[in-house]
Write a protein that holds these residues in place. Structure first.
Motif, PDB file in Angstrom:
ATOM      1  N   THR A 241       7.331  -7.187  -2.526  1.00 43.23           N
ATOM      2  CA  THR A 241       6.582  -5.993  -2.894  1.00 43.23           C
ATOM      3  C   THR A 241       6.939  -5.498  -4.286  1.00 43.23           C
ATOM      4  OG1 THR A 241       6.005  -3.724  -2.247  1.00 43.23           O
ATOM      5  CG2 THR A 241       8.275  -4.423  -1.845  1.00 43.23           C
ATOM      6  N   THR A 242       5.962  -4.895  -4.939  1.00 38.54           N
ATOM      7  CA  THR A 242       6.188  -4.281  -6.250  1.00 38.54           C
ATOM      8  C   THR A 242       6.495  -2.793  -6.119  1.00 38.54           C
ATOM      9  OG1 THR A 242       3.812  -3.835  -6.469  1.00 38.54           O
ATOM     10  CG2 THR A 242       4.637  -5.913  -7.375  1.00 38.54           C
ATOM     11  N   LYS A 243       6.467  -2.266  -4.901  1.00 35.07           N
ATOM     12  CA  LYS A 243       6.688  -0.850  -4.674  1.00 35.07           C
ATOM     13  C   LYS A 243       8.189  -0.539  -4.592  1.00 35.07           C
ATOM     14  CE  LYS A 243       2.401  -0.141  -4.889  1.00 35.07           C
ATOM     15  NZ  LYS A 243       1.559   0.555  -3.920  1.00 35.07           N
ATOM     16  N   PRO A 244       8.593   0.704  -4.894  1.00 31.91           N
ATOM     17  CA  PRO A 244      10.021   1.038  -4.860  1.00 31.91           C
ATOM     18  C   PRO A 244      10.596   0.944  -3.453  1.00 31.91           C
ATOM     19  CG  PRO A 244       8.690   3.017  -5.188  1.00 31.91           C
ATOM     20  CD  PRO A 244       7.767   1.852  -5.320  1.00 31.91           C
ATOM     21  N   VAL A 245      11.757   0.317  -3.331  1.00 33.88           N
ATOM     22  CA  VAL A 245      12.477   0.208  -2.071  1.00 33.88           C
ATOM     23  C   VAL A 245      13.775   0.992  -2.220  1.00 33.88           C
ATOM     24  CG1 VAL A 245      13.558  -1.333  -0.392  1.00 33.88           C
ATOM     25  CG2 VAL A 245      11.492  -2.067  -1.627  1.00 33.88           C
ATOM     26  N   ILE A 246      14.044   1.894  -1.273  1.00 30.04           N
ATOM     27  CA  ILE A 246      15.233   2.753  -1.332  1.00 30.04           C
ATOM     28  C   ILE A 246      15.980   2.654  -0.017  1.00 30.04           C
ATOM     29  CG2 ILE A 246      16.067   5.129  -1.562  1.00 30.04           C
ATOM     30  CD1 ILE A 246      13.591   5.708  -3.286  1.00 30.04           C
ATOM     31  N   GLY A 247      17.271   2.428  -0.094  1.00 35.87           N
ATOM     32  CA  GLY A 247      18.089   2.340   1.107  1.00 35.87           C
ATOM     33  C   GLY A 247      18.657   3.688   1.501  1.00 35.87           C
ATOM     34  N   LEU A 248      18.791   3.912   2.797  1.00 30.58           N
ATOM     35  CA  LEU A 248      19.467   5.101   3.324  1.00 30.58           C
ATOM     36  C   LEU A 248      20.719   4.646   4.055  1.00 30.58           C
ATOM     37  CD1 LEU A 248      16.517   7.228   4.813  1.00 30.58           C
ATOM     38  CD2 LEU A 248      17.399   7.206   2.469  1.00 30.58           C
ATOM     39  N   THR A 249      21.803   5.383   3.883  1.00 31.21           N
ATOM     40  CA  THR A 249      23.036   5.055   4.592  1.00 31.21           C
ATOM     41  C   THR A 249      23.673   6.333   5.104  1.00 31.21           C
ATOM     42  OG1 THR A 249      25.070   3.736   4.490  1.00 31.21           O
ATOM     43  CG2 THR A 249      24.599   5.167   2.605  1.00 31.21           C
TER      44      THR A 249
ATOM     45  N   ILE B 226      14.764  11.128  -2.975  1.00 29.25           N
ATOM     46  CA  ILE B 226      13.845   9.989  -2.998  1.00 29.25           C
ATOM     47  C   ILE B 226      12.750  10.213  -4.046  1.00 29.25           C
ATOM     48  CG2 ILE B 226      12.037   8.801  -1.668  1.00 29.25           C
ATOM     49  CD1 ILE B 226      13.887   9.309   0.816  1.00 29.25           C
ATOM     50  N   LEU B 227      12.179  11.410  -4.063  1.00 28.16           N
ATOM     51  CA  LEU B 227      11.124  11.716  -5.037  1.00 28.16           C
ATOM     52  C   LEU B 227      11.657  11.630  -6.463  1.00 28.16           C
ATOM     53  CD1 LEU B 227       9.424  14.711  -3.192  1.00 28.16           C
ATOM     54  CD2 LEU B 227       8.463  12.433  -3.550  1.00 28.16           C
ATOM     55  N   GLU B 228      12.907  12.050  -6.660  1.00 24.13           N
ATOM     56  CA  GLU B 228      13.516  11.967  -7.985  1.00 24.13           C
ATOM     57  C   GLU B 228      13.673  10.509  -8.430  1.00 24.13           C
ATOM     58  OE1 GLU B 228      17.562  13.479 -10.324  1.00 24.13           O
ATOM     59  OE2 GLU B 228      17.068  14.259  -8.318  1.00 24.13           O
ATOM     60  N   LEU B 229      14.105   9.654  -7.495  1.00 22.36           N
ATOM     61  CA  LEU B 229      14.237   8.225  -7.807  1.00 22.36           C
ATOM     62  C   LEU B 229      12.873   7.606  -8.115  1.00 22.36           C
ATOM     63  CD1 LEU B 229      16.885   7.074  -5.160  1.00 22.36           C
ATOM     64  CD2 LEU B 229      17.152   7.060  -7.649  1.00 22.36           C
ATOM     65  N   MET B 230      11.861   8.021  -7.355  1.00 19.03           N
ATOM     66  CA  MET B 230      10.516   7.493  -7.595  1.00 19.03           C
ATOM     67  C   MET B 230      10.016   7.886  -8.977  1.00 19.03           C
ATOM     68  SD  MET B 230       8.774   8.218  -3.869  1.00 19.03           S
ATOM     69  CE  MET B 230       7.126   7.727  -4.403  1.00 19.03           C
ATOM     70  N   GLU B 231      10.269   9.119  -9.374  1.00 15.46           N
ATOM     71  CA  GLU B 231       9.816   9.601 -10.693  1.00 15.46           C
ATOM     72  C   GLU B 231      10.560   8.886 -11.814  1.00 15.46           C
ATOM     73  OE1 GLU B 231      10.212  13.808 -10.781  1.00 15.46           O
ATOM     74  OE2 GLU B 231       8.732  14.140  -9.186  1.00 15.46           O
ATOM     75  N   SER B 232      11.864   8.677 -11.635  1.00 11.09           N
ATOM     76  CA  SER B 232      12.653   8.014 -12.683  1.00 11.09           C
ATOM     77  C   SER B 232      12.249   6.559 -12.835  1.00 11.09           C
ATOM     78  CB  SER B 232      14.144   8.110 -12.357  1.00 11.09           C
ATOM     79  OG  SER B 232      14.467   7.394 -11.177  1.00 11.09           O
ATOM     80  N   ARG B 233      11.766   5.968 -11.733  1.00  7.82           N
ATOM     81  CA  ARG B 233      11.323   4.578 -11.782  1.00  7.82           C
ATOM     82  C   ARG B 233      10.010   4.460 -12.551  1.00  7.82           C
ATOM     83  NH1 ARG B 233       8.088   1.106  -8.663  1.00  7.82           N
ATOM     84  NH2 ARG B 233       8.912  -1.006  -8.414  1.00  7.82           N
TER      85      ARG B 233
ATOM     86  N   PRO C  51      18.218   1.107  -4.915  1.00  9.73           N
ATOM     87  CA  PRO C  51      19.146   2.249  -4.886  1.00  9.73           C
ATOM     88  C   PRO C  51      19.396   2.713  -3.453  1.00  9.73           C
ATOM     89  CG  PRO C  51      16.971   2.929  -5.626  1.00  9.73           C
ATOM     90  CD  PRO C  51      16.930   1.438  -5.548  1.00  9.73           C
ATOM     91  N   VAL C  52      20.566   3.285  -3.217  1.00 11.98           N
ATOM     92  CA  VAL C  52      20.950   3.726  -1.874  1.00 11.98           C
ATOM     93  C   VAL C  52      21.305   5.209  -1.907  1.00 11.98           C
ATOM     94  CG1 VAL C  52      22.604   3.460   0.021  1.00 11.98           C
ATOM     95  CG2 VAL C  52      21.774   1.437  -1.214  1.00 11.98           C
TER      96      VAL C  52
ATOM     97  N   GLU D 107       0.830  -1.213   0.000  1.00  9.29           N
ATOM     98  CA  GLU D 107       0.000   0.000   0.000  1.00  9.29           C
ATOM     99  C   GLU D 107       0.861   1.257   0.000  1.00  9.29           C
ATOM    100  OE1 GLU D 107      -2.520  -0.215   3.411  1.00  9.29           O
ATOM    101  OE2 GLU D 107      -3.054  -2.302   3.035  1.00  9.29           O
ATOM    102  N   ALA D 108       2.159   1.088   0.187  1.00 10.35           N
ATOM    103  CA  ALA D 108       3.067   2.230   0.264  1.00 10.35           C
ATOM    104  C   ALA D 108       3.344   2.805  -1.123  1.00 10.35           C
ATOM    105  CB  ALA D 108       4.382   1.812   0.915  1.00 10.35           C
ATOM    106  N   ASP D 109       3.729   4.090  -1.150  1.00  8.52           N
ATOM    107  CA  ASP D 109       4.251   4.690  -2.381  1.00  8.52           C
ATOM    108  C   ASP D 109       5.751   4.441  -2.481  1.00  8.52           C
ATOM    109  OD1 ASP D 109       1.772   5.890  -3.245  1.00  8.52           O
ATOM    110  OD2 ASP D 109       2.039   7.341  -1.627  1.00  8.52           O
ATOM    111  N   VAL D 110       6.409   4.321  -1.322  1.00  8.11           N
ATOM    112  CA  VAL D 110       7.840   4.052  -1.278  1.00  8.11           C
ATOM    113  C   VAL D 110       8.167   3.397   0.062  1.00  8.11           C
ATOM    114  CG1 VAL D 110       8.436   6.319  -0.297  1.00  8.11           C
ATOM    115  CG2 VAL D 110      10.147   5.063  -1.637  1.00  8.11           C
TER     116      VAL D 110
END
Length: 274
Positions: free
Chosen positions: A188-196, A267-274, A251-252, A143-146
């Protein structure tokens, strides 16, 4: 040489836009100490007269975002009388848009704050973040957007709340070395983004966290505390998390030198590019 300045911000609404503009500009003058005085929800002549009395008592330039023509005129007259400079931050933009649209601005106070679909979308996103923070309710990840992942204390939670204020449903799942992440994260089919984060900076944040949680106990008094803030173990933990993300093509983003706002923009930029 350090300069000091009192800057008055006069707004007809919450003052968030005006405050953001002022702070963005102030950041370009590091040798000036600026004291901000906020005067929000100014919508009547009585309120404006009170503001002008306070400006007279603590003189300084004024930035205004009033849209009501009568209040604008009174604000200008008051500043002329007090001999302080006034900048209407909306004036140029409103004239520009009026020329482009061929329409006249309504002058309606707080027109950007309306309870429309986007407002309720932000509320829904905030509820989602609350119920899916720190690995809660992993069954609802689709149900998440990211989905944000990362080791402890890399700013996953505050970033999710900032995104929620933009109407983005953001879940976060902690990565703990030695513990398998929930299966739903890999399905999940939703975008997963790592933070470091830089390990030394991460240790500093974790050490402060331990001190806040247990002010009467020194960190590293037990094995768990030691592993949490030991440089070698933290480096190993971060490398493990990066390898996991790489293995699943997540992506991280390195947030070491990024504010929450900058991390969210990435994060929003990565979501849009995806």
């Amino acid at each position: 040489m350090q300069h000091t300045l009192t800057l008055h911000l006069v707004s007809e609404a919450t003052g968030q836009t005006l405050d953001s503009v002022a702070r963005a500009c102030i950041a370009q003058f590091p040798n000036t100490e600026v004291k901000l005085r906020h005067w929000n929800m100014i919508r009547t002549q009585i309120q404006l007269r009170r503001v002008l009395r306070n400006i007279a008592a603590d003189r300084g330039p004024v930035m205004s975002s009033l849209t009501d023509p009568a209040l604008q005129a009174d604000m200008e007259a008051g500043c002329i009388s007090l001999q302080v400079r006034l900048l209407d931050v909306l004036d140029s933009a409103l004239h520009f848009l009026a020329d482009e649209t061929g329409q006249k601005a309504t002058g309606h106070p707080g027109g950007q704050y309306i309870m429309d679909d986007s407002y309720y979308q932000r509320i829904e996103a905030m509820h989602y973040v609350l119920s899916h923070d720190d690995g809660q309710e992993t069954g609802g990840l689709n149900e998440a957007d990211v989905i944000l992942v990362g080791v402890s204390r890399v700013s996953k939670t505050p970033t999710c709340f900032y995104l929620a204020n933009r109407g983005i449903k953001a879940a976060n799942v902690p990565l703990v070395m030695g513990i398998e992440p929930p299966a739903t994260l890999f399905e999940t089919t939703k975008p997963v983004i790592g933070l470091t984060l830089d390990p030394e900076r991460l240790i500093e944040i974790r050490r402060n966290r331990l001190t806040q949680m247990m002010p009467d106990r020194r960190p590293m008094e037990n094995a768990a505390d030691y592993a949490y803030i030991d440089l070698e173990k933290v480096q190993e933990e971060l490398h493990w998390a990066r390898r996991l993300c790489r293995r699943h093509n997540w992506p991280v983003i390195d947030v070491t030198h990024r504010s929450i706002e900058e991390s969210s923009a990435a994060i929003l930029e990565l979501m849009e590019s995806r």
